[in-house]
Design an enzyme around this catalytic site. Structure first.
Site, PDB file in Angstrom:
ATOM      1  CG  ASP A  22     104.435  70.478 106.064  1.00  0.00           C
ATOM      2  OD1 ASP A  22     105.132  71.238 106.741  1.00  0.00           O
ATOM      3  OD2 ASP A  22     104.775  70.077 104.927  1.00  0.00           O
ATOM      4  CG  ASP A  24     104.408  72.748 101.866  1.00  0.00           C
ATOM      5  OD1 ASP A  24     105.650  72.655 101.734  1.00  0.00           O
ATOM      6  OD2 ASP A  24     103.610  72.391 100.971  1.00  0.00           O
ATOM      7  CG  HIS A  33     104.536  75.902  98.093  1.00  0.00           C
ATOM      8  ND1 HIS A  33     105.845  75.492  98.120  1.00  0.00           N
ATOM      9  CD2 HIS A  33     103.798  74.778  98.382  1.00  0.00           C
ATOM     10  CE1 HIS A  33     105.897  74.202  98.406  1.00  0.00           C
ATOM     11  NE2 HIS A  33     104.677  73.741  98.586  1.00  0.00           N
ATOM     12  CG  HIS A  70     106.368  76.383  94.493  1.00  0.00           C
ATOM     13  ND1 HIS A  70     106.576  75.021  94.460  1.00  0.00           N
ATOM     14  CD2 HIS A  70     107.465  76.922  95.068  1.00  0.00           C
ATOM     15  CE1 HIS A  70     107.754  74.755  95.012  1.00  0.00           C
ATOM     16  NE2 HIS A  70     108.311  75.890  95.395  1.00  0.00           N
ATOM     17  CG  HIS A  97     100.042  72.400  98.169  1.00  0.00           C
ATOM     18  ND1 HIS A  97     100.586  72.029  96.960  1.00  0.00           N
ATOM     19  CD2 HIS A  97     101.059  72.298  99.070  1.00  0.00           C
ATOM     20  CE1 HIS A  97     101.860  71.718  97.120  1.00  0.00           C
ATOM     21  NE2 HIS A  97     102.186  71.881  98.388  1.00  0.00           N
ATOM     22  CE  LYS A 109     108.030  71.264 105.018  1.00  0.00           C
ATOM     23  NZ  LYS A 109     107.233  71.007 103.806  1.00  0.00           N
ATOM     24  CB  CYS A 157     106.554  66.891 104.404  1.00  0.00           C
ATOM     25  SG  CYS A 157     106.398  67.881 102.892  1.00  0.00           S
TER      26      CYS A 157
HETATM   27  C1  VGL Z   1     103.721  67.915 101.159  1.00  0.00           C
HETATM   28  C2  VGL Z   1     103.362  67.495  98.950  1.00  0.00           C
HETATM   29  C3  VGL Z   1     103.635  68.807  98.635  1.00  0.00           C
HETATM   30  C4  VGL Z   1     103.753  67.377 102.550  1.00  0.00           C
HETATM   31  C5  VGL Z   1     104.002  69.223 100.867  1.00  0.00           C
HETATM   32  O1  VGL Z   1     103.632  68.171 103.520  1.00  0.00           O
HETATM   33  O2  VGL Z   1     103.890  66.138 102.700  1.00  0.00           O
HETATM   34  N1  VGL Z   1     103.411  67.048 100.192  1.00  0.00           N
HETATM   35  N2  VGL Z   1     103.951  69.661  99.598  1.00  0.00           N
HETATM   36 ZN    ZN Z   2     104.081  71.718  99.122  1.00  0.00          ZN
END
Ligand code: VGL
Ligand code: ZN
Length: 197
Positions: A8, A46, A48, A52, A81, A106, A151
């Site tokens: 990410d 990430d 979404h 979401h 996000h 994801k 993550c």
């Molecule tokens: C993440 C919070 C929400 C991450 C992703 O990549 O750590 N944290 N979505």
């Molecule tokens: Zn996320």
């Protein structure tokens, strides 16, 4: 066979992003420099849909960083996000994407968040990454990226539970550190047998 898994490294997790991780952009150069040391490079993203269920804006009366009970367990609510196709969802522009064999997305299921690159937050629904790694004969994983306490942590623990040999390069990660989440994550990774350097 060894894979480098870059979690990410996206605009929304870097300074000025929607869910900015402090110093999130400072790991990019070091990550790029390591890419040629591995048999395979895998990036996660990430990704979404708008609205979401992990977004605070989807829950009336809730604020970002509140925790709610979802059918699969407690869930932190985040600012909107990494919305599919947005600038915030794109990889940091300096990240070398050309070296990647696989980009795994994801968090597409509107009802379930997905911190881990292996399973959604219900700990059951697979992303397919395990099968990809096994099919390619990859047994050793080095993980880096954002955020260390979410993550990266969930991905590393799942990978160790699945039997992979996992190293997390702490110097090439940055954390959100929400209510002590970084300490909990470090203990959790160590307990799962992850090597944290
Ligand atoms: C993440 C919070 C929400 C991450 C992703 O990549 O750590 N944290 N979505
Ligand atoms: Zn996320």
């Amino acid at each position: 066979m060894q894979a480098f898994i870059v979690i990410d490294v996206q605009n929304d997790f870097c300074p000025h992003g929607a869910l900015a991780v402090p110093e999130g952009d400072q790991i990019v150069e070091g990550i790029n420099a390591l890419m040629n040391n591995f048999d395979s490079v895998i990036l996660t993203q990430d990704w979404h849909p708008a609205g979401h269920s992990s977004f605070a804006s989807s829950h009336e009366g809730k604020s970002a960083y509140d925790v709610i009970d979802m059918p699969y367990g407690p869930q932190v609510l985040w600012p909107d996000h990494c919305i599919q196709g947005s600038m915030g969802a794109k990889f940091h522009t300096e990240l070398h994407q050309d070296r990647a064999d696989l980009i795994i997305r994801k968090g597409m299921n509107p009802a379930i968040d997905s911190y881990s690159a292996f399973f959604e937050n219900d700990h059951k629904t697979p992303t397919g990454l395990e099968g990809y790694l096994n099919t390619r004969g990859i047994t050793h994983l080095t993980m880096v990226g954002l955020a260390l306490d979410f993550c990266v942590n969930y991905s590393a623990v799942d990978a160790a539970k699945l039997g992979f040999d996992v190293t997390v390069r702490g110097d090439l990660c940055r954390a959100i550190d929400l209510n002590g989440s970084l300490d909990v994550a470090i203990e959790g990774m160590k307990g799962a047998g992850v090597t944290l350097t």
